[in-house]
Design a protein around this motif. Structure first.
Motif, short mmCIF file in Angstrom:
data_model
loop_
_atom_site.label_atom_id
_atom_site.label_comp_id
_atom_site.label_asym_id
_atom_site.label_seq_id
_atom_site.Cartn_x
_atom_site.Cartn_y
_atom_site.Cartn_z
N ARG A 1 60.48 55.63 79.85
CA ARG A 1 59.83 55.56 78.55
C ARG A 1 58.55 56.38 78.56
NH1 ARG A 1 56.61 50.53 75.96
NH2 ARG A 1 56.24 51.40 73.89
N VAL A 2 58.48 57.37 77.71
CA VAL A 2 57.30 58.23 77.62
C VAL A 2 56.26 57.54 76.73
CG1 VAL A 2 56.39 60.47 76.93
CG2 VAL A 2 58.65 60.30 77.98
N ILE A 3 55.08 57.29 77.28
CA ILE A 3 54.01 56.63 76.53
C ILE A 3 53.06 57.66 75.92
CG2 ILE A 3 52.13 54.94 76.65
CD1 ILE A 3 54.88 53.76 77.23
N SER B 1 50.43 47.71 68.14
CA SER B 1 50.65 47.30 69.52
C SER B 1 51.87 48.00 70.09
CB SER B 1 50.85 45.78 69.59
OG SER B 1 49.69 45.12 69.14
N GLY B 2 51.76 48.38 71.36
CA GLY B 2 52.89 48.99 72.03
C GLY B 2 52.95 50.50 71.94
N THR B 3 51.96 51.11 71.29
CA THR B 3 52.00 52.57 71.15
C THR B 3 51.34 53.29 72.32
OG1 THR B 3 49.99 52.46 69.80
CG2 THR B 3 52.08 52.57 68.63
N GLY B 4 50.66 52.54 73.21
CA GLY B 4 50.08 53.17 74.39
C GLY B 4 48.57 53.31 74.36
N ALA C 1 53.76 58.72 68.58
CA ALA C 1 54.72 59.43 69.43
C ALA C 1 54.05 60.06 70.65
CB ALA C 1 55.47 60.50 68.61
N GLY C 2 53.08 59.32 71.20
CA GLY C 2 52.44 59.76 72.43
C GLY C 2 51.35 60.80 72.26
#
Length: 224
Positions: A22-24, A44-47, A217-218
């Motif tokens: 999983r690319v953060i 939350s969870g986007t890095g 998207a990182g």
């Protein structure tokens, strides 16, 4: 023209998620200069916490560079990283992370002693600035949520770090106190020409920062 304090270039970080990766963060870029206060927002969870950990040298990127002043911390040894974090970076964590067996004043004193940077007078001034003078002899269990957070802020400011990193500092506070906390960070950044980054989902404090970035998207996308 202000000098860059933090410069992140093409920073990528991924984690193994079962059989897949999983690319953060995906070639993320960010520059923060002297006297600049920015916010990074996103659900939350986007890095966001991963981003902040890499910016502060707590986590290494898979690729890319993280520069603090002219030093590439992404290639430093753990020993040197520890020294850089101690002298150049002030962390403000959501969970306060105060030592339960130390008073408010001792929390600051132990940080000062580690770096030989602060005098008793400077500690007094910082306690006064953050409204902690009256509770300086109390232990963390005797402090309110707001007092704990202000103590954590004071500890982060103790050695006048170049870079201040705050992870959801308003999460455990009501609207008024949360706003005051971010005002304190902004004041420190502007007064001493530091670089400041706040990771938050609290839209109520965003008028206090100079730039707002959405983590999508990182990558960081600046709001116009």
């Amino acid at each position: 023209m202000s000098k860059d304090i933090l410069n992140m270039q093409n920073v990528t970080k991924s984690f193994q998620d079962g059989m897949s990766k999983r690319v953060i963060l995906a070639k993320l870029n960010l520059t923060v200069g002297e006297g600049e206060f920015v916010a990074v927002v996103g659900p939350s969870g986007t890095g966001k916490s991963t981003f902040l950990s890499i910016a502060g040298g707590l986590l290494s990127p898979d690729s890319g560079t993280v520069m603090i002043h002219d030093k590439n911390i992404s290639s430093e040894s753990q020993k040197h990283l520890t020294e850089i974090r101690r002298r150049e970076i002030g962390f403000i964590f959501q969970s306060h992370q105060l030592l339960p067996f130390l008073t408010v004043r001792e929390q600051l004193g132990i940080v000062a002693n580690m770096n030989d940077k602060a005098t008793s007078k400077e500690i007094d001034e910082l306690l006064e600035d953050l409204g902690l003078t009256e509770c300086q002899k109390r232990y963390s269990a005797q402090l309110s949520g707001g007092e704990k957070q202000r103590t954590a802020i004071a500890r982060a400011f103790m050695n006048h770090p170049s870079l201040i990193l705050a992870d959801e500092p308003t999460a455990s506070l009501d609207a008024e106190r949360g706003y005051q906390v971010v005002e304190m960070i902004r004041k420190e950044v502007k007064k001493y020409q530091k670089a400041g980054i706040i990771v938050t989902h609290d839209e109520r404090v965003l008028n206090l920062v100079d730039k707002i970035y959405d983590l999508k998207a990182g990558q960081l996308v600046e709001r116009k």
